[in-house]
Structure formats: structure tokens, C-alpha cells
Design an enzyme around this catalytic site. Structure first.
Site, PDB file in Angstrom:
ATOM      1  N   CYS A  58      -0.672   8.324  -2.759  1.00  0.00           N
ATOM      2  CA  CYS A  58      -0.826   7.836  -1.388  1.00  0.00           C
ATOM      3  C   CYS A  58      -1.574   8.824  -0.500  1.00  0.00           C
ATOM      4  O   CYS A  58      -1.733   8.599   0.687  1.00  0.00           O
ATOM      5  CB  CYS A  58       0.551   7.545  -0.773  1.00  0.00           C
ATOM      6  SG  CYS A  58       1.456   6.222  -1.581  1.00  0.00           S
ATOM      7  N   ARG A 112      -7.334   8.917   4.264  1.00  0.00           N
ATOM      8  CA  ARG A 112      -8.402   7.952   3.997  1.00  0.00           C
ATOM      9  C   ARG A 112      -9.133   7.587   5.279  1.00  0.00           C
ATOM     10  O   ARG A 112     -10.374   7.593   5.336  1.00  0.00           O
ATOM     11  CB  ARG A 112      -7.813   6.692   3.339  1.00  0.00           C
ATOM     12  CG  ARG A 112      -8.802   5.539   3.174  1.00  0.00           C
ATOM     13  CD  ARG A 112      -8.092   4.273   2.709  1.00  0.00           C
ATOM     14  NE  ARG A 112      -7.057   3.844   3.644  1.00  0.00           N
ATOM     15  CZ  ARG A 112      -7.287   3.131   4.744  1.00  0.00           C
ATOM     16  NH1 ARG A 112      -8.525   2.768   5.059  1.00  0.00           N
ATOM     17  NH2 ARG A 112      -6.296   2.772   5.524  1.00  0.00           N
ATOM     18  N   ARG A 113      -8.368   7.251   6.316  1.00  0.00           N
ATOM     19  CA  ARG A 113      -8.993   6.887   7.590  1.00  0.00           C
ATOM     20  C   ARG A 113      -9.712   8.085   8.205  1.00  0.00           C
ATOM     21  O   ARG A 113     -10.819   7.956   8.740  1.00  0.00           O
ATOM     22  CB  ARG A 113      -7.925   6.354   8.548  1.00  0.00           C
ATOM     23  CG  ARG A 113      -7.391   4.987   8.157  1.00  0.00           C
ATOM     24  CD  ARG A 113      -6.146   4.617   8.925  1.00  0.00           C
ATOM     25  NE  ARG A 113      -5.690   3.257   8.587  1.00  0.00           N
ATOM     26  CZ  ARG A 113      -4.463   2.814   8.789  1.00  0.00           C
ATOM     27  NH1 ARG A 113      -3.537   3.611   9.315  1.00  0.00           N
ATOM     28  NH2 ARG A 113      -4.135   1.577   8.461  1.00  0.00           N
ATOM     29  N   LYS A 120       0.812  -1.216   0.000  1.00  0.00           N
ATOM     30  CA  LYS A 120       0.000   0.000   0.000  1.00  0.00           C
ATOM     31  C   LYS A 120       0.847   1.269   0.000  1.00  0.00           C
ATOM     32  O   LYS A 120       0.358   2.347  -0.335  1.00  0.00           O
ATOM     33  CB  LYS A 120      -0.952   0.009   1.211  1.00  0.00           C
ATOM     34  CG  LYS A 120      -0.301   0.153   2.569  1.00  0.00           C
ATOM     35  CD  LYS A 120      -1.344   0.084   3.678  1.00  0.00           C
ATOM     36  CE  LYS A 120      -0.730   0.177   5.067  1.00  0.00           C
ATOM     37  NZ  LYS A 120      -0.168   1.495   5.354  1.00  0.00           N
ATOM     38  N   ASP A 121       2.132   1.160   0.360  1.00  0.00           N
ATOM     39  CA  ASP A 121       3.026   2.321   0.355  1.00  0.00           C
ATOM     40  C   ASP A 121       3.655   2.581  -1.007  1.00  0.00           C
ATOM     41  O   ASP A 121       4.302   3.610  -1.205  1.00  0.00           O
ATOM     42  CB  ASP A 121       4.167   2.121   1.369  1.00  0.00           C
ATOM     43  CG  ASP A 121       3.685   2.096   2.805  1.00  0.00           C
ATOM     44  OD1 ASP A 121       2.630   2.691   3.092  1.00  0.00           O
ATOM     45  OD2 ASP A 121       4.369   1.468   3.651  1.00  0.00           O
ATOM     46  N   ARG A 141       3.637   4.781  17.305  1.00  0.00           N
ATOM     47  CA  ARG A 141       2.236   5.229  17.329  1.00  0.00           C
ATOM     48  C   ARG A 141       1.474   4.648  18.517  1.00  0.00           C
ATOM     49  O   ARG A 141       0.642   5.323  19.131  1.00  0.00           O
ATOM     50  CB  ARG A 141       1.555   4.875  16.007  1.00  0.00           C
ATOM     51  CG  ARG A 141       1.965   5.814  14.867  1.00  0.00           C
ATOM     52  CD  ARG A 141       1.248   5.481  13.574  1.00  0.00           C
ATOM     53  NE  ARG A 141       1.843   4.322  12.922  1.00  0.00           N
ATOM     54  CZ  ARG A 141       1.162   3.420  12.248  1.00  0.00           C
ATOM     55  NH1 ARG A 141      -0.157   3.480  12.177  1.00  0.00           N
ATOM     56  NH2 ARG A 141       1.776   2.412  11.653  1.00  0.00           N
ATOM     57  N   ARG A 144       1.969  10.024  13.471  1.00  0.00           N
ATOM     58  CA  ARG A 144       3.003   9.525  12.579  1.00  0.00           C
ATOM     59  C   ARG A 144       3.962   8.632  13.353  1.00  0.00           C
ATOM     60  O   ARG A 144       3.959   8.601  14.577  1.00  0.00           O
ATOM     61  CB  ARG A 144       3.783  10.705  11.978  1.00  0.00           C
ATOM     62  CG  ARG A 144       2.999  11.567  10.992  1.00  0.00           C
ATOM     63  CD  ARG A 144       2.797  10.891   9.666  1.00  0.00           C
ATOM     64  NE  ARG A 144       4.021  10.228   9.216  1.00  0.00           N
ATOM     65  CZ  ARG A 144       5.085  10.852   8.732  1.00  0.00           C
ATOM     66  NH1 ARG A 144       5.075  12.156   8.603  1.00  0.00           N
ATOM     67  NH2 ARG A 144       6.153  10.171   8.353  1.00  0.00           N
TER      68      ARG A 144
END
Length: 303
Positions: free
Chosen positions: A234, A125-126, A80-81, A149, A143
Site C-alpha cells: 500500500c 502515489r498521489r 484498495k486498502d 481531512r 491523515r
């Protein structure tokens, strides 16, 4: 092959877990390997949201450079990155079998869901999907690697923070106080691991080819086709998920405004044999249904 395969990876605990998984699989096939950890710009700059850095593929560029310089033979990424267009001369050599795709909420109690609350995430997105469902809540930027996190969540007064289930499970950090967000569409290719190699290095491609998982590759190709056609990179609030059951591919995609108030979504199901180009077709329908204007607005607000 007699050559030692040099595996490039970020140096976070999760990235090293992924690289070691590839290392073990390659060695089980009889290959000799060596890990080459590097630190990415995205790991070094933690005081700004990702979208403010303005770099597509911020977690992959350092490894791209190492591969182009010839210091590594393959790079292992959270898929996904990875930007939907790989640098010239590089190819997708293998996609490993996918882990769970869901996002999860690590929380300090769920009473806040009925009132005001504050959630932490560094993902647009979240953030957009959360605000669409809980418009009165506040979102704080978060981040750092998974361990950082989780510690920040502990140290702050946030009610919770959103993580990828796959990442926490892979390094055995999934806490009991975690709620799976079945309603939140994941990032395209979330939960999948990608091995990238140089296009000209056929020997390396042949070595890693047995690690490819066909069903995962089909699904992630559809999802990334959707992302690429929307031109989201992204940073845009784009979710996508493809799954396969009994020869049928089920796809769901979405595009949100940054504040979560606007939502464009699409659902399709086709035979797996008709999956080629499905992501692009679905994204085109989104663009023709108001998505073009929404993407323009998102890019203006992020520039």
C-alpha cells in the site's frame, strides 16, 4: 440461511456506509445481519504518514483478527486498502460494482496551479503524480477519515487536498469546489468494495456470492495482479486502472519515484477472455524497464 451474518467494519462514516450497503443488500436477499464496528490502527495513529508505520494492510488487520477469532463472519473493506495477499484461511467472497475511480482535488481556487502552491495528501502515489506534474509545489501530509481531512483542509493554509471521488460521493460530501484529476491514475482497486470471508465457511460465501459484480472483479484482479508483481503493498507510488468496453479490457499502469521525477508507465488492451495474468505481465515489463531498480530505491528510502 437462519444464521445472523455478522458484518465487520471500521467505524468511520465511510466504512459504515459501505458496511450498511452490504447489510441492506444481504437483507434484501432474505438474510439476517448485524454490524460489528471496530477501530483500526490506521484510524488511531494519525500523527505519522502511513509509510512510516511500516504496516501493510494497516486498515484491515483489526478486522482480520476479528474474523480469525470468530467474532465476525465477513469483513467489508475499501478494496484498495486490502493487501494483495489475504491472510491464510481467508478468501475474496465478493467484489461489489465499482464506483467512480478518479481522484479529485478539493481546492480553494485554482490560480495556484500556475505558480507555487501547497497540496495535502497522505498518499505516496498521489504525491508522486502531483510532483511529476507540478514539481515546484509543496506536499503536506494529511491523515484521518474523510470528514477529518476535509476539516483539516479548511483549517490550514493549503491550496487543496486530494481525495478519492468515490468516498466523498458515497457520504454526500463532494463539494462544489472539486476538480476531477483525469490525468492521475488511481490506486489499484480504487472505488471498489470487497467482502472477505473465511475459506472454510462455504455457507457464508454462498450467501454473499450474489453481490459479486463480474466486470469489477475482473478489472480489480488485473490491477491487484499488477500491484502484487511490483511488490508495492500500500506504500509505493503505484497506479493502475483497468476498464472494459465491448469485450476489450484496457489497462494502464504506472510506477513513480518518490519525488515524482521518474515515471514508468504501460498501456495494454486485450480481449476480456485474455485478461488472466495481464496485471502480472504488465508489471514484469515495468520491472524489466527500470522498475526493479526503482522499487529497490523506494524500499530503501522508506525503510
Amino acid at each position: 440461511m437462519s444464521k445472523v451474518i455478522r458484518i465487520g467494519t471500521r467505524d468511520s462514516e465511510l466504512a459504515l456506509w459501505q458496511a450498511n450497503t452490504v447489510k441492506d443488500k444481504l437483507e434484501a436477499l432474505g438474510h439476517k445481519t448485524e454490524l460489528v464496528p471496530v477501530k483500526s490502527t490506521g484510524d488511531l495513529i494519525l500523527d505519522k504518514p502511513l509509510y512510516e508505520l511500516g504496516i501493510t494492510g494497516i486498515f484491515t488487520k483489526t478486522l482480520d483478527i476479528a474474523m480469525l477469532n470468530g467474532t465476525i463472519d465477513v469483513a467489508v473493506h475499501s478494496m484498495k486498502d486490502v493487501p494483495t495477499a489475504l491472510p491464510e484461511g481467508m478468501v475474496q467472497a465478493a467484489v461489489l460494482e465499482r464506483a467512480p475511480t478518479h481522484d479529485i482535488l478539493v481546492h480553494k481556487g485554482l490560480d495556484f496551479l500556475k505558480t507555487d502552491g501547497e497540496i495535502a495528501t497522505g498518499s505516496l502515489r498521489r504525491k508522486a503524480q502531483w510532483l511529476n506534474r507540478y514539481p515546484k509545489h509543496k506536499i503536506s501530509d494529511l491523515r484521518g477519515n474523510v470528514n477529518t481531512r476535509l476539516q483539516k483542509l479548511e483549517d490550514n493554509n493549503w491550496n487543496g487536498a486530494i481525495f478519492a471521488e468515490a468516498g466523498l460521493k458515497r457520504i454526500n460530501l463532494l463539494p462544489e469546489n472539486a476538480e476531477r484529476l483525469d490525468w492521475m491514475l488511481p490506486a489499484p482497486a480504487q472505488g471498489a468494495m470487497l467482502i472477505v470471508a473465511m475459506e472454510k465457511d462455504k455457507e457464508i460465501q454462498q450467501a454473499v456470492a450474489p453481490l459479486n459484480h463480474v466486470e469489477t472483479k475482473i478489472c480489480t484482479t488485473v490491477e491487484r495482479g499488477f500491484l502484487r508483481q511490483l511488490e508495492g503493498g500500500c506504500t509505493a507510488p503505484i497506479g493502475a486502472l483497468a476498464t472494459i468496453a465491448n469485450g476489450i479490457l484496457f489497462f494502464e499502469g504506472c510506477l513513480f519515484s518518490l519525488d515524482g521525477k521518474q515515471k514508468l508507465e504501460i498501456k495494454e488492451e486485450v480481449s476480456v477472455t485474455e485478461a488472466v495474468g495481464l496485471g502480472k505481465r504488465c508489471a514484469t515489463k515495468i520491472l524489466e524497464s527500470g522498475g526493479k531498480e526503482l522499487m529497490k530505491e523506494i524500499k530503501q528510502n522508506l525503510s
